[in-house]
Design an enzyme around this catalytic site. Structure first.
Site, mmCIF file in Angstrom:
data_model
loop_
_atom_site.group_PDB
_atom_site.id
_atom_site.type_symbol
_atom_site.label_atom_id
_atom_site.label_comp_id
_atom_site.label_asym_id
_atom_site.label_seq_id
_atom_site.Cartn_x
_atom_site.Cartn_y
_atom_site.Cartn_z
ATOM 1 N N ASP A 154 0.717 -1.022 0.034
ATOM 2 C CA ASP A 154 0.363 0.210 0.332
ATOM 3 C C ASP A 154 1.214 1.084 0.453
ATOM 4 O OD1 ASP A 154 -2.775 0.589 0.237
ATOM 5 O OD2 ASP A 154 -1.869 2.094 1.721
ATOM 6 N N ALA A 182 -4.996 2.089 -0.766
ATOM 7 C CA ALA A 182 -4.990 1.708 -1.857
ATOM 8 C C ALA A 182 -5.348 0.192 -1.616
ATOM 9 C CB ALA A 182 -3.029 2.226 -2.274
ATOM 10 N N ASP A 183 -4.807 -0.872 -0.988
ATOM 11 C CA ASP A 183 -5.492 -2.117 -0.547
ATOM 12 C C ASP A 183 -6.376 -1.674 -1.161
ATOM 13 O OD1 ASP A 183 -2.850 -4.026 -0.411
ATOM 14 O OD2 ASP A 183 -2.854 -3.436 1.696
ATOM 15 N N VAL A 184 -7.639 -1.224 -0.043
ATOM 16 C CA VAL A 184 -9.180 -1.491 0.273
ATOM 17 C C VAL A 184 -9.669 -0.798 -1.422
ATOM 18 C CG1 VAL A 184 -11.160 -0.050 1.950
ATOM 19 C CG2 VAL A 184 -8.966 -0.778 2.313
ATOM 20 N N GLY A 187 -9.460 -3.629 -3.911
ATOM 21 C CA GLY A 187 -10.236 -4.864 -3.723
ATOM 22 C C GLY A 187 -12.259 -4.352 -3.825
#
Length: 417
Positions: A154, A182-184, A187
């Site tokens: 991230d 950024a990860d979320v 997803g």
């Protein structure tokens, strides 16, 4: 081998993805968040984990006061899934995986590009096994391009996307946002495109391959803030908590030391705000009468507003600003945010009964859907549902499972060695 009996699993009632099966090969955050969104909507998500250690987030450092068996970071993105222990490098386990995939609607993975092909589980391999399969790959920079083989977490995506460069105090160093956004976001884009492709597959009978780049996803979210860069070729400077186009729009310290975020959205809001802070004299000041003037005199106006907020505590300001319909919020800590009365009213935080940790709390799905009830289940123990899923999805009986159990256990020992 017996055929699947067609058993389904539900975590609520009338959920739109009930009966949809997801083969989940994800770990850490971006991929698990994607598959968790599908689980929240009713999909039967089986999380495939290496039997000896599972998802990396199961064994990251424990929080203060928590026990060795508590997997708090893992819990945050893995509710309502079932864990199946398979070592995909083992031919016997990979054969089981292929049987499960043949009965899946969706596959989500976030290995480094090329790994799935080397395992014989790439899109070309699996679309031949299951032509209706929707296959989603999430990676740092996508499956093709000059950055394809670069590792990305991230903070790396925050840096390369530019958000880090606009975050922080004026004249200070770039700063990352204090959450894995950024990860979320990656997803979320994964779940959004998967559901769209699933809808199409039901009409056409054919699945699709989806390539999600975390870099692309982050830039897409930043697009609405990039007008000056896209159109004028300019780089915005760091503004701290200020807004480059609106003043006053900042965080101001109240008498009790807490900060309050406010924003005066347009010129119509300016007189209302002045009344709220008991500074009617500012309404007629020519340099502050328009947003353009207020932006030009940002420093002087921020000083006046700061002095006004320092006169009362945050609770008093909350009442005054709410009564005048000024956009505001007291700056919460995470603990404050979870206990916020609006969050409590909407039932966002759920308490689940975990087989090892007892009661665990998770932030539940952020939606309320008409005629739909969701009852999330606890994040799974490593391999907790292996036998259960083989019975439901593949129709295996106790004899079949007993024959293979020794092989599974030996594979786990070999992997751990």
């Amino acid at each position: 081998m017996a055929e699947c009996k067609g058993a389904t699993r539900s975590i609520g009632s009338n959920l739109p993805l009930e009966g949809v099966r997801v083969f989940d090969l994800t770990r850490v955050i971006a991929g698990p968040y994607c598959s968790m969104m599908l689980a929240d909507l009713g999909a039967d998500v089986i999380k495939i984990e290496e039997p000896s250690h599972g998802d990396e987030l199961r064994w990251v450092g424990r929080y203060q006061g928590r026990a060795p068996h508590d997997e708090d970071y893992f819990y945050a993105s893995n509710r309502s899934k079932r864990s199946v222990g398979l070592n995909l490098k083992d031919p016997q386990h990979r054969a089981v995986a292929l049987d499960l995939i043949a009965r899946s609607d969706i596959l989500v993975e976030n290995f480094s590009p090329g790994v799935m092909d080397r395992l014989g589980l790439g899109w070309k391999d699996l679309s031949a096994v299951n032509q209706k399969l929707v296959y989603c790959s999430i990676s740092g920079f996508g499956q093709q391009g000059p950055y394809r083989n670069r590792l990305a977490l991230d903070p790396i995506i925050q840096a390369v996307s530019g958000i880090m460069n606009v975050t922080g105090e004026p004249g200070g160093a770039p700063m990352q946002v204090g959450a894995p956004i950024a990860d979320v976001i990656s997803g979320m884009f994964g779940a959004y495109t998967v559901v769209a492709a699933l809808y199409a597959a039901r009409d056409t009978g054919r699945g699709r391959y989806i390539d999600i780049s975390m870099q692309d996803a982050m830039l897409s979210v930043l697009g609405p803030r990039m007008g000056e860069s896209l159109q004028a070729g300019l780089d915005p400077a760091r503004q701290g908590n200020g807004n480059p186009m609106r003043v006053p729009a900042n965080t101001y310290k109240a008498a009790d030391g807490k900060y309050i975020a406010i924003i005066v959205q347009n010129d119509n809001h300016w007189p209302v705000f002045c009344r709220a802070i008991d500074r009617l004299d500012l309404i007629e000041e020519p340099e502050y009468a328009t947003m353009l003037g207020r932006v030009r005199h940002r420093a002087a106006l921020d000083k006046l507003v700061s002095a006004a907020f320092a006169q009362r505590d945050s609770a008093t300001w909350a009442q005054i600003l709410a009564a005048n319909r000024v956009p505001f919020a007291v700056v919460n800590s995470y603990l404050d945010a979870l206990a916020d009365e609006q969050v409590v009213f909407r039932g966002l935080v759920r308490e689940l009964e975990h087989p090892a940790s007892g009661k665990v709390r998770v932030v539940g799905p952020p939606w309320i859907m008409q005629d739909t009830r969701i009852e999330p289940t606890a994040p799974p123990l490593l391999g907790q549902h292996t036998e259960e899923v083989l019975k439901e999805w593949l129709g295996w009986d106790e004899e079949c499972i007993a024959r293979l159990k020794t092989g599974w256990e030996q594979s786990a020992v070999d992997a751990a060695a």
